[in-house]
Scaffold this motif. Structure first.
Motif, mmCIF file in Angstrom:
data_model
loop_
_atom_site.group_PDB
_atom_site.id
_atom_site.type_symbol
_atom_site.label_atom_id
_atom_site.label_comp_id
_atom_site.label_asym_id
_atom_site.label_seq_id
_atom_site.Cartn_x
_atom_site.Cartn_y
_atom_site.Cartn_z
ATOM 1 N N ALA A 77 0.731 -1.231 -0.056
ATOM 2 C CA ALA A 77 0.013 -0.076 0.014
ATOM 3 C C ALA A 77 0.888 1.165 -0.034
ATOM 4 C CB ALA A 77 -0.995 0.049 1.177
ATOM 5 N N LEU B 98 -2.469 10.448 -11.924
ATOM 6 C CA LEU B 98 -3.152 11.910 -11.342
ATOM 7 C C LEU B 98 -2.093 12.886 -10.934
ATOM 8 C CD1 LEU B 98 -4.369 11.287 -7.899
ATOM 9 C CD2 LEU B 98 -4.397 9.434 -9.438
ATOM 10 N N ALA C 16 -1.130 13.985 -8.266
ATOM 11 C CA ALA C 16 -0.435 13.808 -7.097
ATOM 12 C C ALA C 16 0.550 12.683 -7.077
ATOM 13 C CB ALA C 16 -1.310 13.695 -5.784
ATOM 14 N N CYS D 252 1.357 10.694 -3.747
ATOM 15 C CA CYS D 252 0.290 9.775 -3.400
ATOM 16 C C CYS D 252 0.832 8.119 -3.344
ATOM 17 C CB CYS D 252 -0.971 9.979 -4.053
ATOM 18 S SG CYS D 252 -0.847 9.405 -5.976
ATOM 19 N N GLN D 253 -0.057 7.433 -2.585
ATOM 20 C CA GLN D 253 0.555 5.760 -2.362
ATOM 21 C C GLN D 253 -0.786 5.269 -2.868
ATOM 22 O OE1 GLN D 253 1.293 5.648 1.756
ATOM 23 N NE2 GLN D 253 3.609 7.032 1.422
ATOM 24 N N GLY E 104 -2.167 2.746 -1.626
ATOM 25 C CA GLY E 104 -3.288 2.555 -0.629
ATOM 26 C C GLY E 104 -4.269 3.487 -0.604
ATOM 27 N N GLY E 105 -3.627 4.621 -0.672
ATOM 28 C CA GLY E 105 -4.272 6.062 -0.550
ATOM 29 C C GLY E 105 -5.339 6.259 -1.857
ATOM 30 N N THR F 197 -9.513 6.310 -1.621
ATOM 31 C CA THR F 197 -9.892 7.418 -2.108
ATOM 32 C C THR F 197 -10.860 7.121 -3.377
ATOM 33 O OG1 THR F 197 -8.372 8.243 -3.133
ATOM 34 C CG2 THR F 197 -8.603 9.170 -1.134
ATOM 35 N N ALA G 280 -9.664 7.233 -6.063
ATOM 36 C CA ALA G 280 -9.183 8.282 -6.870
ATOM 37 C C ALA G 280 -9.212 8.015 -8.566
ATOM 38 C CB ALA G 280 -7.638 8.491 -6.635
ATOM 39 N N GLY G 281 -9.934 8.765 -9.285
ATOM 40 C CA GLY G 281 -10.279 8.574 -10.576
ATOM 41 C C GLY G 281 -9.143 8.948 -11.562
ATOM 42 N N GLY G 282 -8.956 10.252 -11.649
ATOM 43 C CA GLY G 282 -7.733 10.796 -12.522
ATOM 44 C C GLY G 282 -8.063 10.737 -13.879
ATOM 45 N N GLY H 137 -10.305 4.402 4.641
ATOM 46 C CA GLY H 137 -9.524 3.840 5.906
ATOM 47 C C GLY H 137 -10.709 3.786 6.999
ATOM 48 N N GLY I 210 -10.750 -0.324 7.752
ATOM 49 C CA GLY I 210 -9.829 -1.041 7.912
ATOM 50 C C GLY I 210 -8.328 -0.370 7.007
ATOM 51 N N VAL I 211 -7.215 -0.861 7.398
ATOM 52 C CA VAL I 211 -6.143 -0.367 6.582
ATOM 53 C C VAL I 211 -5.618 -1.175 5.434
ATOM 54 C CG1 VAL I 211 -3.611 0.312 6.962
ATOM 55 C CG2 VAL I 211 -5.541 0.919 8.597
ATOM 56 N N VAL I 212 -5.690 -0.628 4.412
ATOM 57 C CA VAL I 212 -5.318 -1.556 3.219
ATOM 58 C C VAL I 212 -3.735 -1.732 3.255
ATOM 59 C CG1 VAL I 212 -5.141 -1.348 0.696
ATOM 60 C CG2 VAL I 212 -7.332 -0.505 1.981
HETATM 61 C C1 LIG Z 1 -12.769 11.015 -1.593
HETATM 62 C C2 LIG Z 1 -11.693 11.452 -2.524
HETATM 63 C C3 LIG Z 1 -11.618 11.251 -3.676
HETATM 64 C C4 LIG Z 1 -10.461 11.563 -4.596
HETATM 65 N N1 LIG Z 1 -10.600 11.592 -5.957
HETATM 66 C C5 LIG Z 1 -9.508 12.078 -6.580
HETATM 67 C C6 LIG Z 1 -9.537 11.832 -8.034
HETATM 68 O O1 LIG Z 1 -10.578 11.286 -8.478
HETATM 69 N N2 LIG Z 1 -8.359 12.323 -9.018
HETATM 70 C C7 LIG Z 1 -7.703 12.843 -8.245
HETATM 71 O O2 LIG Z 1 -6.515 13.207 -8.965
HETATM 72 N N3 LIG Z 1 -7.369 13.033 -6.843
HETATM 73 C C8 LIG Z 1 -8.280 12.386 -6.116
HETATM 74 N N4 LIG Z 1 -8.354 12.622 -4.887
HETATM 75 C C9 LIG Z 1 -7.126 13.114 -3.973
HETATM 76 C C10 LIG Z 1 -6.552 12.182 -3.560
HETATM 77 O O3 LIG Z 1 -6.255 12.506 -2.197
HETATM 78 C C11 LIG Z 1 -5.019 11.991 -3.747
HETATM 79 O O4 LIG Z 1 -4.806 12.315 -5.100
HETATM 80 C C12 LIG Z 1 -4.443 10.273 -3.861
HETATM 81 O O5 LIG Z 1 -5.384 9.498 -4.379
HETATM 82 C C13 LIG Z 1 -4.578 10.020 -2.163
HETATM 83 O O6 LIG Z 1 -3.365 9.043 -1.770
HETATM 84 P P1 LIG Z 1 -2.707 9.578 -0.798
HETATM 85 O O7 LIG Z 1 -1.628 8.317 -0.606
HETATM 86 O O8 LIG Z 1 -2.067 11.047 -0.688
HETATM 87 O O9 LIG Z 1 -3.525 9.470 0.644
HETATM 88 P P2 LIG Z 1 -3.780 10.448 1.661
HETATM 89 O O10 LIG Z 1 -4.297 11.651 1.216
HETATM 90 O O11 LIG Z 1 -2.836 10.218 2.691
HETATM 91 O O12 LIG Z 1 -5.287 9.767 2.235
HETATM 92 C C14 LIG Z 1 -6.304 9.855 1.562
HETATM 93 C C15 LIG Z 1 -7.417 9.275 2.673
HETATM 94 O O13 LIG Z 1 -7.301 7.643 2.427
HETATM 95 C C16 LIG Z 1 -7.014 7.057 3.643
HETATM 96 N N5 LIG Z 1 -6.007 6.112 3.481
HETATM 97 C C17 LIG Z 1 -4.715 6.373 2.973
HETATM 98 N N6 LIG Z 1 -4.011 5.134 2.889
HETATM 99 C C18 LIG Z 1 -4.635 4.250 3.312
HETATM 100 C C19 LIG Z 1 -4.650 2.839 3.403
HETATM 101 N N7 LIG Z 1 -3.536 2.278 3.105
HETATM 102 N N8 LIG Z 1 -5.462 2.076 4.038
HETATM 103 C C20 LIG Z 1 -6.781 2.935 4.336
HETATM 104 N N9 LIG Z 1 -6.900 3.962 4.109
HETATM 105 C C21 LIG Z 1 -5.954 4.824 3.438
HETATM 106 C C22 LIG Z 1 -6.722 8.368 4.545
HETATM 107 O O14 LIG Z 1 -6.890 8.078 5.964
HETATM 108 C C23 LIG Z 1 -7.654 9.430 4.201
HETATM 109 O O15 LIG Z 1 -8.766 9.170 4.505
HETATM 110 C C24 LIG Z 1 -9.492 12.376 -3.841
HETATM 111 C C25 LIG Z 1 -9.318 12.461 -2.521
HETATM 112 C C26 LIG Z 1 -10.461 12.240 -1.844
HETATM 113 C C27 LIG Z 1 -10.407 12.331 -0.208
#
Ligand SMILES: Cc1cc2nc3c(=O)[nH]c(=O)nc-3n(C[C@H](O)[C@H](O)[C@H](O)COP(=O)(O)OP(=O)(O)OC[C@H]3O[C@@H](n4cnc5c(N)ncnc54)[C@H](O)[C@@H]3O)c2cc1C
Length: 225
Positions: free
Chosen positions: A5, A27, A29, A33-34, A36-37, A41, A43-45, A95, A98-100
């Protein structure tokens, strides 16, 4: 591909590119971004148009529940019609359930060649009409379609080093960016098809100006080739 993740999206893209494959998700980010995130979320992108949402691309997940129990849903079988599809609950759950910890993802073949077209639209509805026309006329090759307004373009050009307006002087309220995939052997033919698409869009008033062959770097901005 099965990834932990914490793998950064761009690192996964680079690793898959070495094998001639790609991540079905791209996307802004991606450098931070990871995976798992991304899954958490949903994410569409940029590639959603081509590859659909993560509900279709994620084949399996491993999740740790609040109780500490490890839920192994890490299947890699593309067609799995058996029983409940529990992994879907964790896609977009942020999240809360649970944690992915691991993700099995469908990795498509990387296109051998990509053309980026940038065009200026006179109105929002003209930008939407361009999308509809692109889906119809460029259907199988259309990878991504995004739009931005004039203020966003000016911000990118002002803030990002090396970024230039691909259509200086157009001053349109909206812009669209289209990514189409193709073969190396038919590059000239495919470029000509995009030129025809743009010419037709101009004639019909969907765009006021456009250029094929724009170089777009997500972190480096936009520049005309
Ligand atoms: C609802 C939502 C939809 C989004 N859709 C898009 C999109 O379509 N296109 C786009 O470009 N960006 C989107 N984003 C932006 C998105 O935050 C980031 O671009 C990226 O996808 C998130 O990855 P991250 O690792 O930065 O996660 P973080 O910003 O660190 O976390 C995002 C959320 O996921 C949870 N989370 C993170 N890792 C885990 C894990 N391993 N297990 C369980 N939960 C976890 C966190 O608690 C938090 O609630 C979206 C954000 C949100 C909140």
């Amino acid at each position: 591909v099965v990834a932990e993740a914490g793998v950064v999206l761009d690192d996964l893209e680079i690793a898959l590119n070495r094998e001639g494959m790609t991540v079905p998700l791209d996307l802004g980010a991606k450098g931070k971004c990871q995976i798992g995130g991304n899954v958490s979320t949903n994410a569409g992108g940029l590639r959603l148009l081509r590859h659909g949402s993560l509900h279709g691309s994620v084949l399996g997940v491993e999740v740790v529940l609040a109780s500490g129990r490890v839920l192994n849903l890490l299947k890699t079988l593309r067609k799995d019609n058996t029983g409940y599809d529990l992994k879907q609950l964790f896609i977009g759950a942020e999240g809360t359930l649970g944690v992915v910890t691991k993700v099995a993802l469908l990795a498509p073949r990387k296109p051998r060649r990509v053309d980026v077209t940038f065009a200026a639209a006179p109105s929002f509805s003209a930008a939407v009409e361009t999308l509809v026309a692109a889906k119809t006329e460029l259907s199988e090759s259309l990878q991504a379609f995004e739009f931005l307004d004039r203020a966003s373009l000016e911000l990118v050009c002002a803030q990002m080093k090396g970024a230039r307006d691909p259509l200086p002087g157009s001053e349109a309220p909206f812009y669209v960016v289209m990514e189409t995939s193709g073969s190396v052997e038919r590059a000239a033919e495919e470029r000509a098809r995009l030129d025809r698409f743009l010419a037709d869009a101009k004639t019909r008033g969907r765009v006021v100006d456009g250029v094929v062959g724009v170089r777009v770097r997500v972190r480096g901005g936009i520049a005309a080739r």
